[in-house]
Design a protein around this motif. Sequence first.
Motif, PDB file in Angstrom:
ATOM      1  N   THR A  11      61.624  33.202  30.216  1.00  0.00           N
ATOM      2  CA  THR A  11      61.889  33.429  31.690  1.00  0.00           C
ATOM      3  C   THR A  11      60.339  33.000  32.511  1.00  0.00           C
ATOM      4  N   ARG A  12      60.523  32.538  33.634  1.00  0.00           N
ATOM      5  CA  ARG A  12      59.279  32.183  34.163  1.00  0.00           C
ATOM      6  C   ARG A  12      58.501  33.342  34.581  1.00  0.00           C
ATOM      7  N   ALA A  13      59.217  34.539  34.834  1.00  0.00           N
ATOM      8  CA  ALA A  13      58.162  35.835  35.400  1.00  0.00           C
ATOM      9  C   ALA A  13      57.376  36.195  33.831  1.00  0.00           C
ATOM     10  N   PHE A  14      57.891  36.109  32.770  1.00  0.00           N
ATOM     11  CA  PHE A  14      57.115  36.588  31.566  1.00  0.00           C
ATOM     12  C   PHE A  14      55.430  35.553  31.701  1.00  0.00           C
ATOM     13  N   TRP A  15      55.827  34.401  31.840  1.00  0.00           N
ATOM     14  CA  TRP A  15      54.593  33.768  31.815  1.00  0.00           C
ATOM     15  C   TRP A  15      53.816  33.756  33.017  1.00  0.00           C
ATOM     16  N   LEU A  16      54.447  33.968  33.992  1.00  0.00           N
ATOM     17  CA  LEU A  16      53.588  34.208  35.407  1.00  0.00           C
ATOM     18  C   LEU A  16      52.790  35.329  35.556  1.00  0.00           C
ATOM     19  N   LEU A  17      53.505  36.549  34.877  1.00  0.00           N
ATOM     20  CA  LEU A  17      52.797  37.570  34.797  1.00  0.00           C
ATOM     21  C   LEU A  17      51.726  37.711  33.719  1.00  0.00           C
ATOM     22  N   GLY A  18      51.895  37.324  32.616  1.00  0.00           N
ATOM     23  CA  GLY A  18      50.924  36.899  31.909  1.00  0.00           C
ATOM     24  C   GLY A  18      49.665  36.067  32.176  1.00  0.00           C
ATOM     25  N   LEU A  19      49.959  34.915  32.879  1.00  0.00           N
ATOM     26  CA  LEU A  19      48.822  34.262  33.453  1.00  0.00           C
ATOM     27  C   LEU A  19      47.978  34.971  34.478  1.00  0.00           C
ATOM     28  N   GLY A  20      48.907  35.842  35.292  1.00  0.00           N
ATOM     29  CA  GLY A  20      48.049  36.360  36.339  1.00  0.00           C
ATOM     30  C   GLY A  20      47.212  37.624  35.872  1.00  0.00           C
ATOM     31  N   HIS A  21      47.752  38.397  35.094  1.00  0.00           N
ATOM     32  CA  HIS A  21      47.169  39.295  34.156  1.00  0.00           C
ATOM     33  C   HIS A  21      45.753  38.551  33.571  1.00  0.00           C
ATOM     34  N   GLY A  22      46.088  37.645  32.791  1.00  0.00           N
ATOM     35  CA  GLY A  22      44.850  36.913  32.225  1.00  0.00           C
ATOM     36  C   GLY A  22      43.727  36.675  33.034  1.00  0.00           C
ATOM     37  N   LEU A  23      44.216  35.974  34.280  1.00  0.00           N
ATOM     38  CA  LEU A  23      43.432  35.547  35.259  1.00  0.00           C
ATOM     39  C   LEU A  23      42.667  36.733  36.010  1.00  0.00           C
ATOM     40  N   ALA A  24      43.181  37.923  35.814  1.00  0.00           N
ATOM     41  CA  ALA A  24      42.257  39.220  36.518  1.00  0.00           C
ATOM     42  C   ALA A  24      41.286  39.550  35.403  1.00  0.00           C
ATOM     43  N   LEU A  25      41.821  39.341  34.279  1.00  0.00           N
ATOM     44  CA  LEU A  25      40.876  39.813  33.069  1.00  0.00           C
ATOM     45  C   LEU A  25      39.626  39.002  32.910  1.00  0.00           C
ATOM     46  N   LEU A  26      39.745  37.749  33.397  1.00  0.00           N
ATOM     47  CA  LEU A  26      38.544  36.973  33.571  1.00  0.00           C
ATOM     48  C   LEU A  26      37.471  37.399  34.283  1.00  0.00           C
ATOM     49  N   VAL A  27      37.860  38.206  35.419  1.00  0.00           N
ATOM     50  CA  VAL A  27      36.677  38.691  36.169  1.00  0.00           C
ATOM     51  C   VAL A  27      36.431  39.867  35.565  1.00  0.00           C
ATOM     52  N   VAL A  28      37.340  40.861  35.244  1.00  0.00           N
ATOM     53  CA  VAL A  28      37.174  42.141  34.641  1.00  0.00           C
ATOM     54  C   VAL A  28      36.239  42.017  33.394  1.00  0.00           C
TER      55      VAL A  28
END
Length: 192
Positions: A11-28
């Motif tokens: 699903t697209r949702a799996f990858w989009l959620l994972g990428l979004g979460h990963g981008l957040a953790l770049l900053v965190v």
Amino acid sequence: RDFTAAEALRTRAFWLLGLGHGLALLVVASVNVHAISHIKEGLGYTLPQASFVISLMTAAQAAGVLLGFAVGDRWNKRYVSAACMLGHMVGMLMLTYAVHPLMLGIFAVAHGVAWGLRGPFMQAMRADYFGLQAIGMIMGLSAVLIAIGQVAGPLVAGAFADALGNYRAGFTVLALLAGSGSIMFMLAKKPS
């Protein structure tokens, strides 16, 4: 319906959620590793002042978790997560270019609330989207994308700081990447 891990991966949702979460953790992760050094060396504040900013950020994170508890089932988690990514971006830019202590306060509140609010939503969204049958495997597979953000963020910030003598360029790049994560969450619609 409950998805298997293999179905979720398609699903697209799996990858989009994972990428979004990963981008957040770049900053965190970058903030966790480099913020005090930047506040002290780059902005000229004392260690107690830098520690106060991080303490304020931690209190704001706790407030964000409590806010998530209050609104998690009332507000659309996808939209809240997208807004939190903008909060991470604004907070990081305030930290990067703080010319006044108020900007550090804005960083602490914006980043802290965004982190506290968005963090628990990540697991809840995956459960909402894919069901509970294979949630452990789905979370484990998502952790690969998330770990990339956790590791890459501090490395990018540190590499820029080593090359340029300050954190401004690295923090700016990470802030803009986090802001782009809002697009990932906006596009991550629940699979049917």
